[in-house]
Scaffold this motif. Structure first.
Motif, PDB file in Angstrom:
ATOM      1  N   VAL A   1      62.550  46.031  86.070  1.00 24.65           N
ATOM      2  CA  VAL A   1      62.158  45.759  84.728  1.00 24.65           C
ATOM      3  C   VAL A   1      60.718  45.399  84.936  1.00 24.65           C
ATOM      4  O   VAL A   1      60.215  44.542  85.818  1.00 24.65           O
ATOM      5  CB  VAL A   1      62.908  44.726  84.166  1.00 24.65           C
ATOM      6  CG1 VAL A   1      62.401  44.021  82.899  1.00 24.65           C
ATOM      7  CG2 VAL A   1      64.275  45.072  83.942  1.00 24.65           C
ATOM      8  N   ILE A   2      59.845  45.763  83.949  1.00 26.87           N
ATOM      9  CA  ILE A   2      58.695  45.538  83.882  1.00 26.87           C
ATOM     10  C   ILE A   2      58.454  44.658  82.537  1.00 26.87           C
ATOM     11  O   ILE A   2      58.628  44.867  81.519  1.00 26.87           O
ATOM     12  CB  ILE A   2      57.653  46.663  83.570  1.00 26.87           C
ATOM     13  CG1 ILE A   2      57.860  47.754  84.733  1.00 26.87           C
ATOM     14  CG2 ILE A   2      56.004  46.385  83.623  1.00 26.87           C
ATOM     15  CD1 ILE A   2      57.594  47.501  86.174  1.00 26.87           C
ATOM     16  N   VAL A   3      57.581  43.379  82.996  1.00 29.98           N
ATOM     17  CA  VAL A   3      57.271  42.574  81.829  1.00 29.98           C
ATOM     18  C   VAL A   3      55.897  42.359  81.691  1.00 29.98           C
ATOM     19  O   VAL A   3      55.248  42.173  82.473  1.00 29.98           O
ATOM     20  CB  VAL A   3      58.003  40.986  82.353  1.00 29.98           C
ATOM     21  CG1 VAL A   3      57.514  40.015  81.061  1.00 29.98           C
ATOM     22  CG2 VAL A   3      59.351  40.787  82.616  1.00 29.98           C
ATOM     23  N   PRO A   4      55.641  42.708  80.297  1.00 32.35           N
ATOM     24  CA  PRO A   4      54.140  42.667  80.017  1.00 32.35           C
ATOM     25  C   PRO A   4      53.800  41.431  80.208  1.00 32.35           C
ATOM     26  O   PRO A   4      54.463  40.274  79.653  1.00 32.35           O
ATOM     27  CB  PRO A   4      54.268  43.175  78.593  1.00 32.35           C
ATOM     28  CG  PRO A   4      55.377  42.868  77.975  1.00 32.35           C
ATOM     29  CD  PRO A   4      56.400  43.249  79.207  1.00 32.35           C
ATOM     30  N   MET A   5      52.243  41.233  80.069  1.00 24.85           N
ATOM     31  CA  MET A   5      51.595  39.785  79.764  1.00 24.85           C
ATOM     32  C   MET A   5      51.690  39.347  78.503  1.00 24.85           C
ATOM     33  O   MET A   5      51.435  38.344  78.384  1.00 24.85           O
ATOM     34  CB  MET A   5      50.417  40.119  80.620  1.00 24.85           C
ATOM     35  CG  MET A   5      50.367  39.770  82.210  1.00 24.85           C
ATOM     36  SD  MET A   5      51.288  38.160  82.958  1.00 24.85           S
ATOM     37  CE  MET A   5      50.302  36.896  82.041  1.00 24.85           C
ATOM     38  N   GLN A   6      51.789  40.332  77.683  1.00 22.62           N
ATOM     39  CA  GLN A   6      51.825  39.783  76.273  1.00 22.62           C
ATOM     40  C   GLN A   6      52.912  40.727  75.533  1.00 22.62           C
ATOM     41  O   GLN A   6      52.745  41.941  75.429  1.00 22.62           O
ATOM     42  CB  GLN A   6      50.366  40.144  75.664  1.00 22.62           C
ATOM     43  CG  GLN A   6      50.157  39.913  74.147  1.00 22.62           C
ATOM     44  CD  GLN A   6      48.723  40.002  73.925  1.00 22.62           C
ATOM     45  OE1 GLN A   6      47.821  39.636  74.745  1.00 22.62           O
ATOM     46  NE2 GLN A   6      48.250  39.744  72.657  1.00 22.62           N
ATOM     47  N   PHE A   7      53.567  40.015  74.712  1.00 26.35           N
ATOM     48  CA  PHE A   7      54.742  40.612  74.068  1.00 26.35           C
ATOM     49  C   PHE A   7      54.090  40.992  72.830  1.00 26.35           C
ATOM     50  O   PHE A   7      53.204  40.676  72.296  1.00 26.35           O
ATOM     51  CB  PHE A   7      55.932  39.741  73.950  1.00 26.35           C
ATOM     52  CG  PHE A   7      56.778  39.398  75.072  1.00 26.35           C
ATOM     53  CD1 PHE A   7      57.215  40.473  75.837  1.00 26.35           C
ATOM     54  CD2 PHE A   7      56.829  38.182  75.357  1.00 26.35           C
ATOM     55  CE1 PHE A   7      57.940  40.278  76.979  1.00 26.35           C
ATOM     56  CE2 PHE A   7      57.710  37.809  76.633  1.00 26.35           C
ATOM     57  CZ  PHE A   7      58.111  38.847  77.588  1.00 26.35           C
ATOM     58  N   SER A   8      54.879  42.003  72.148  1.00 33.37           N
ATOM     59  CA  SER A   8      54.248  42.538  70.771  1.00 33.37           C
ATOM     60  C   SER A   8      53.857  41.361  69.817  1.00 33.37           C
ATOM     61  O   SER A   8      53.010  41.621  68.815  1.00 33.37           O
ATOM     62  CB  SER A   8      55.125  43.590  70.154  1.00 33.37           C
ATOM     63  OG  SER A   8      56.548  43.213  70.081  1.00 33.37           O
ATOM     64  N   PHE A   9      54.593  40.355  69.755  1.00 36.16           N
ATOM     65  CA  PHE A   9      54.255  39.216  68.543  1.00 36.16           C
ATOM     66  C   PHE A   9      53.332  38.337  69.037  1.00 36.16           C
ATOM     67  O   PHE A   9      52.826  37.398  68.213  1.00 36.16           O
ATOM     68  CB  PHE A   9      55.644  38.660  68.388  1.00 36.16           C
ATOM     69  CG  PHE A   9      56.165  37.653  69.325  1.00 36.16           C
ATOM     70  CD1 PHE A   9      55.690  36.335  69.158  1.00 36.16           C
ATOM     71  CD2 PHE A   9      56.760  37.742  70.367  1.00 36.16           C
ATOM     72  CE1 PHE A   9      56.255  35.142  69.965  1.00 36.16           C
ATOM     73  CE2 PHE A   9      57.543  36.812  71.355  1.00 36.16           C
ATOM     74  CZ  PHE A   9      56.742  35.763  71.206  1.00 36.16           C
ATOM     75  N   GLN A  10      52.768  38.275  70.250  1.00 36.35           N
ATOM     76  CA  GLN A  10      52.028  37.342  70.580  1.00 36.35           C
ATOM     77  C   GLN A  10      50.577  37.544  70.435  1.00 36.35           C
ATOM     78  O   GLN A  10      50.177  38.846  70.521  1.00 36.35           O
ATOM     79  CB  GLN A  10      52.058  36.945  72.418  1.00 36.35           C
ATOM     80  CG  GLN A  10      53.499  36.433  72.600  1.00 36.35           C
ATOM     81  CD  GLN A  10      53.705  36.351  74.211  1.00 36.35           C
ATOM     82  OE1 GLN A  10      53.331  37.618  74.909  1.00 36.35           O
ATOM     83  NE2 GLN A  10      54.134  35.270  74.625  1.00 36.35           N
TER      84      GLN A  10
END
Length: 256
Positions: free
Chosen positions: A29-38
């Motif tokens: 799983v790749i977790v972005p440092m910034q989610f779409s709502f942030q």
């Protein structure tokens, strides 16, 4: 009415099974440092928390800016990308987690996690933890037999068995290391340092230039930092990650 309810229940079971089966085909799983709502990276420290929660569920997790194993870099479709959706709410925080494949298709989504804590950071963290409760019913376990992805790492540089034997002969004194599920060869070079080779000696992954007091300057395409060997011969590399805003450490474990 009874038969309609039975049909809906059976349909939901079928959907749940299909979703879980697809989920079990993925190890990463790749977790972005910034989610779409942030509005900023790692806002409310939610992204690092998501990484920890995915690890607790049994996934191998990388941040999107983090060094990844060769097989994953060559074939990003082997991983799922995580996103957290802010569902809004009056006097509550509501979020859900989405896992999508490399084509943008949703493979799995959680139920909405809800929190009524007033503090924003605490509330988002609480809601995220509650959303992750959905994984308890997903029964995630990586199943390699479901993995139909092409092994790009092996196909990236297709050479014959005789060529591989030549590489073995070229580096008879190599040391073998493991990192991120991949094998690496550590070999001495003419400048008094080392080369770290990946893909069974075919790719020069990194160079280690001698510094002082037993340390080395470690240079690769994605990591530039300081390397040194511990008492067990493991190669430890420390580097500054601006996205994570701190010093990160990776360990190449000595196997042979």
């Amino acid at each position: 009415m009874k038969y309609i309810l039975i049909f809906i229940f059976a349909l939901s079971l079928q959907f749940s099974f299909g979703q879980t089966k697809s989920l079990n085909a993925y190890e990463y799983v790749i977790v972005p440092m910034q989610f779409s709502f942030q509005s900023e990276p790692n806002q409310y420290r939610l992204n690092i928390l998501a990484r920890v929660l995915f690890q607790e569920e049994g996934f191998i997790v990388y941040m999107d800016k983090e060094e990844k194993p060769l097989a994953l870099r060559l074939d990003p479709c082997k991983s799922l990308r995580a996103d957290v959706i802010d569902e809004g709410g009056f006097l509550t925080t509501k979020v859900k987690v989405l896992l999508s494949d490399c084509s943008g298709n949703t493979v799995y989504k959680t139920s909405v996690g809800v929190s009524r804590i007033k503090d924003f950071e605490k509330s988002y963290k609480d809601a995220l933890r509650n959303a992750f409760e959905s994984f308890s019913t997903a029964s995630y376990t990586y199943d390699e037999s479901l993995n139909t992805f092409k092994d790009s790492a092996n196909d990236a540089d297709d050479i014959s068995e005789s060529s591989h034997s030549n590489l073995e002969e070229k580096y008879p004194n190599k040391s073998i290391y493991k990192f991120g599920g991949e094998s690496y060869w550590l070999v001495s070079n003419s400048s008094g340092g080392y080369d770290l080779l990946s893909n069974q000696g075919k790719i020069n992954y990194a160079q280690l230039k001698k510094a002082d007091k037993g340390s080395f300057v470690f240079n690769s395409k994605t990591i530039n930092g300081a390397g040194y060997f511990d008492a067990e011969g493991n190669l430890l590399v420390e580097y500054m990650d601006r996205d994570l805003n701190g010093i990160q450490k990776v360990t190449f474990k000595k196997i042979d």
